[in-house]
Scaffold this active site. Sequence first.
Site, PDB file in Angstrom:
ATOM      1  N   GLY A  16     -17.559 171.213  27.082  1.00 20.02           N
ATOM      2  CA  GLY A  16     -16.411 171.910  26.517  1.00 20.02           C
ATOM      3  C   GLY A  16     -15.265 171.008  26.104  1.00 20.02           C
TER       4      GLY A  16
ATOM      5  N   SER B 190     -21.025 169.672  24.636  1.00 23.29           N
ATOM      6  CA  SER B 190     -20.418 169.593  23.306  1.00 23.29           C
ATOM      7  C   SER B 190     -21.432 169.346  22.187  1.00 23.29           C
ATOM      8  CB  SER B 190     -19.304 168.535  23.282  1.00 23.29           C
ATOM      9  OG  SER B 190     -18.274 168.896  24.178  1.00 23.29           O
TER      10      SER B 190
ATOM     11  N   ASN C 285     -25.331 179.379  26.590  1.00 24.97           N
ATOM     12  CA  ASN C 285     -24.597 179.760  27.806  1.00 24.97           C
ATOM     13  C   ASN C 285     -23.248 180.332  27.369  1.00 24.97           C
ATOM     14  OD1 ASN C 285     -23.345 180.038  30.254  1.00 24.97           O
ATOM     15  ND2 ASN C 285     -23.026 177.840  30.595  1.00 24.97           N
TER      16      ASN C 285
ATOM     17  N   GLU D 233     -26.115 167.551  32.084  1.00 25.96           N
ATOM     18  CA  GLU D 233     -24.819 167.919  31.524  1.00 25.96           C
ATOM     19  C   GLU D 233     -23.722 167.051  32.145  1.00 25.96           C
ATOM     20  OE1 GLU D 233     -24.787 172.067  29.709  1.00 25.96           O
ATOM     21  OE2 GLU D 233     -24.207 172.290  31.800  1.00 25.96           O
TER      22      GLU D 233
ATOM     23  N   HIS E  35     -24.837 174.800  37.494  1.00 25.39           N
ATOM     24  CA  HIS E  35     -23.887 174.451  36.416  1.00 25.39           C
ATOM     25  C   HIS E  35     -22.626 173.881  37.062  1.00 25.39           C
ATOM     26  CE1 HIS E  35     -21.182 174.744  33.004  1.00 25.39           C
ATOM     27  NE2 HIS E  35     -22.251 174.885  32.237  1.00 25.39           N
TER      28      HIS E  35
ATOM     29  N   LYS F  50     -21.102 181.747  29.172  1.00 25.43           N
ATOM     30  CA  LYS F  50     -20.088 181.711  30.240  1.00 25.43           C
ATOM     31  C   LYS F  50     -19.436 183.096  30.335  1.00 25.43           C
ATOM     32  CE  LYS F  50     -19.456 176.925  28.985  1.00 25.43           C
ATOM     33  NZ  LYS F  50     -18.823 175.682  29.344  1.00 25.43           N
TER      34      LYS F  50
ATOM     35  N   GLU G 149     -19.606 174.207  36.444  1.00 22.65           N
ATOM     36  CA  GLU G 149     -18.503 175.159  36.671  1.00 22.65           C
ATOM     37  C   GLU G 149     -18.720 175.941  37.959  1.00 22.65           C
ATOM     38  OE1 GLU G 149     -18.633 177.005  32.799  1.00 22.65           O
ATOM     39  OE2 GLU G 149     -18.047 175.095  31.919  1.00 22.65           O
TER      40      GLU G 149
HETATM   41  C1  PEP Z   1     -22.278 174.435  28.940  1.00 27.80           C
HETATM   42  O1  PEP Z   1     -21.606 175.427  29.113  1.00 27.80           O
HETATM   43  O2  PEP Z   1     -23.231 174.231  29.668  1.00 27.80           O
HETATM   44  C2  PEP Z   1     -21.928 173.524  27.848  1.00 27.80           C
HETATM   45  C3  PEP Z   1     -22.687 172.485  27.623  1.00 27.80           C
HETATM   46  O3  PEP Z   1     -20.813 173.827  27.124  1.00 27.80           O
HETATM   47  P1  PEP Z   1     -20.352 173.137  25.725  1.00 27.80           P
HETATM   48  O4  PEP Z   1     -21.540 173.162  24.813  1.00 27.80           O
HETATM   49  O5  PEP Z   1     -19.231 173.999  25.244  1.00 27.80           O
HETATM   50  O6  PEP Z   1     -19.926 171.753  26.058  1.00 27.80           O
END
Ligand code: PEP
Length: 246
Positions: free
Chosen positions: A170, A209, A9, A164, A92, A11, A94
């Site tokens: 992040g 992460s 992803n 998630e 997601h 983003k 975000e």
């Molecule tokens: C994500 O954007 O869904 C995500 C898990 O980001 P990260 O791996 O940076 O935590």
Amino acid sequence: MRKFILAANWKMNLTAAEAQDWLTQFNDLVTENSTHEFRLYAPSLFSAELAKSNTIHIGAQNAFPSDFGAFTGEVSIPQLISVGVKSLLIGHSERRSYFHESTEFIKEKVDACCQHAFPFILCCGEDFETREKDEYLSFIRNQLSTAIEQVEKEQLALMVIAYEPIWAIGTGQTATIDQILEVHGYIRSVLIDFFGELGVAVPILYGGSVNSSNAKSIFACPEVNGGLIGGASLNASVFLELASSL
Ligand code: PEP
């Protein structure tokens, strides 16, 4: 051998030239006969160009749940399909928080995908306060049960779930193995409640992460069928390095 899905992803990152460089590097490094499925959720702007290469499944980070109309700035599922996009990321955190997407709106996206037989990854996961209050399992059940209410058993092959935890996205603060085992096992039980034994086959990804130091232990968990990767996906070789843990 277990089959994993590794989904990048990006983003809102990378320029068009950087996106092409990523793809070139990915094509150079990927093992051609890998049994795993690699997906790339790129900004829609780059989808048409990236999809031309046909070497990786290109997905979209967003779509509006109507086929056409007066929705300035949005893209529809038929438009994505018309340029070779193969799936949609839905729910997601975000999009839920910055763009105020409610669980009911997320359900509309799920239903629109099902209507078009368009595959999707449905994200769920709790914030830190909900975990602290020990309400995370019911929170996740609510997120899922609203969104998948109208998914038919025949449409199940379209669906992938991603767990998630928001506090892990992040932040560098990955969920512990025990936390992942508990929630993935719980999500599996919710899927079985809804779809019976067919719920066993729905892939459940972990996201939050994931990096080259923790990937091996996360992907070894029985109900983890792959990962949704943000930060560690921006470099193709780092992203592919995670696949060596599968
Ligand atoms: C994500 O954007 O869904 C995500 C898990 O980001 P990260 O791996 O940076 O935590």
